[in-house]
Write an enzyme that holds these catalytic residues in place. Structure first.
Site, PDB file in Angstrom:
ATOM      1  N   ASP A 292       6.323   3.141   3.839  1.00  0.00           N
ATOM      2  CA  ASP A 292       5.274   2.832   2.872  1.00  0.00           C
ATOM      3  C   ASP A 292       5.471   1.418   2.319  1.00  0.00           C
ATOM      4  O   ASP A 292       6.524   0.799   2.493  1.00  0.00           O
ATOM      5  CB  ASP A 292       5.304   3.824   1.716  1.00  0.00           C
TER       6      ASP A 292
ATOM      7  N   ASP B 106       3.214   3.840   7.124  1.00  0.00           N
ATOM      8  CA  ASP B 106       2.688   5.177   6.814  1.00  0.00           C
ATOM      9  C   ASP B 106       1.620   5.036   5.745  1.00  0.00           C
ATOM     10  O   ASP B 106       0.468   4.769   6.049  1.00  0.00           O
ATOM     11  CB  ASP B 106       3.828   6.096   6.372  1.00  0.00           C
TER      12      ASP B 106
ATOM     13  N   ASP C 276       2.165   5.601  -2.227  1.00  0.00           N
ATOM     14  CA  ASP C 276       2.345   7.046  -2.395  1.00  0.00           C
ATOM     15  C   ASP C 276       2.904   7.303  -3.788  1.00  0.00           C
ATOM     16  O   ASP C 276       4.021   6.865  -4.113  1.00  0.00           O
ATOM     17  CB  ASP C 276       3.323   7.605  -1.357  1.00  0.00           C
TER      18      ASP C 276
ATOM     19  N   ARG D  72      -7.690   8.343   2.250  1.00  0.00           N
ATOM     20  CA  ARG D  72      -6.859   8.248   1.033  1.00  0.00           C
ATOM     21  C   ARG D  72      -7.180   6.981   0.252  1.00  0.00           C
ATOM     22  O   ARG D  72      -6.335   6.112   0.050  1.00  0.00           O
ATOM     23  CB  ARG D  72      -5.364   8.289   1.373  1.00  0.00           C
TER      24      ARG D  72
END
Length: 355
Positions: A164, A186, A190, A237
């Site tokens: 990330d 990724d 997050d 997302r």
């Protein structure tokens, strides 16, 4: 972990009236019917009028978020120095000058409590590395950085490498502001496992599949403000918000969505689980499923503009009133593309002072 308490602020009626007047003056209609889609910025509009160096939204509540304020100010330009000060027990204001290449490829730089990490002007970069906040971390500011290029060819779904840009688990009081996150392994951002009092503002999420996820928990605790961000060249997302107690999204801009024919996992905003989400005055241009909600979640939308969009536009439940918790500046949706493309991402004015 600090418990959340509702706070009603007294200026609600005045602020709402001012916003309503501004929207009326611009001639805005209902969704997709704005008469001023290319609303120009005022000649007097400046960076100074758009933001301050103090966090707003949920990150400003319950004691607020000050990062490394009061600690020593250091400037770093290499991985060893960044890692040393970021993980230290003492508070630090860490100025990142130039590009810091992280080795091994995709490695974490651990960020401890009471830290500010800020790019110097628009030069600060972290290349193929992740800023990682472990459980229990609190009071962190990450501003004005470009974090880029840990993508592994052939791993578009991020299944083989968890690289990330920024990841945090069970943290509180974090402000993510004016960063550019792009082309990582990724997720770009997050926010996981019951993190609380978070504000994500004026960032650019670009050239990526899974941009911004919130959740990874069955508890319903997270309170998050997401405003004036630009999602461009992303697929899903944007964000996905699972089991958030309160998710307030306003004045965000989504454009140039990746179109790969995926009928489900290409979308804008998703209120998942038992999330209560409020979306205000955002702008969606060419987006599949601009906003959607699980049947167990709630989603209130008002004032947004949808241009060349398809698919789901879910609205149900009452969610919450953000002004019960904090005051905020709400820009008209028609002005969002110009405002966000101009003022999001790293800025030359930020991080150049002594602190």
């Amino acid at each position: 972990m600090t418990h959340f308490h509702s706070k009603r602020l007294p200026r609600r009626g005045v602020v709402l009236a001012a916003v309503a007047g501004l929207v009326a003056a611009l001639g805005l209609g209902t969704i997709g019917e704005a008469k001023a889609e290319t609303a120009a910025l005022s000649p007097q509009e400046s960076a100074a009028s758009r933001w301050t160096d103090q966090p707003h939204g949920f990150a400003s509540l319950a004691g607020g978020t000050s990062g490394g304020a009061g600690g020593e100010v250091v400037t770093v330009s290499d991985q060893a120095s960044l890692a040393k000060y970021a993980a230290a027990e003492e508070p630090y204001v860490i100025r990142v000058a130039g590009a810091v290449a992280v080795q091994p490829f995709g490695s974490d730089v651990v960020v401890a409590s009471n830290k500010t990490i800020v790019g110097v002007g628009d030069t600060g970069e972290i290349v193929h590395g992740e800023l990682h906040l472990n459980p229990g971390t609190h009071n962190v500011i990450i501003r004005n950085l470009t974090i880029r290029d840990s993508y592994v060819e052939g791993d578009w779904d991020g299944k083989t490498q968890d690289f990330d840009a920024i990841q945090m688990d069970t943290v509180d009081h974090v402000w993510i502001d004016h960063n550019r996150l792009t082309h990582m392994g990724d997720g770009l951002l997050d926010i996981r496992k019951d993190s609380q009092y978070i504000t994500v503002s004026y960032n650019q999420f670009a050239n990526h599949n899974k941009a911004f996820g919130i959740g990874w928990t069955t508890n319903v605790q997270t309170q998050i403000t997401i405003d004036h961000n630009w999602f461009t060249g992303t697929k899903q997302r944007n964000p996905s918000a699972d089991n958030c107690a309160y998710a307030h999204l306003y004045n965000n801009y989504m454009s140039a969505q990746v179109a790969d024919g995926d009928p489900v996992w290409t979308y804008g905003n998703w209120s998942r689980g038992h999330t209560k989400m409020v979306i205000e005055n955002s702008y969606y241009d060419g987006v599949q499923h601009p906003y959607q909600a699980d049947t167990t979640a709630e989603l209130v939308q008002r004032g947004s503009i949808l241009k060349n969009t398809t698919g789901r536009q879910d609205e149900w439940g009452t969610a919450f009133d953000p002004r019960d918790f904090y005051a905020y500046r709400l820009d008209p949706a028609a002005a969002v593309p110009a405002l966000v493309t101009r003022f999001s991402g790293p800025q030359k004015q930020i991080g150049t002072g002594p602190a």
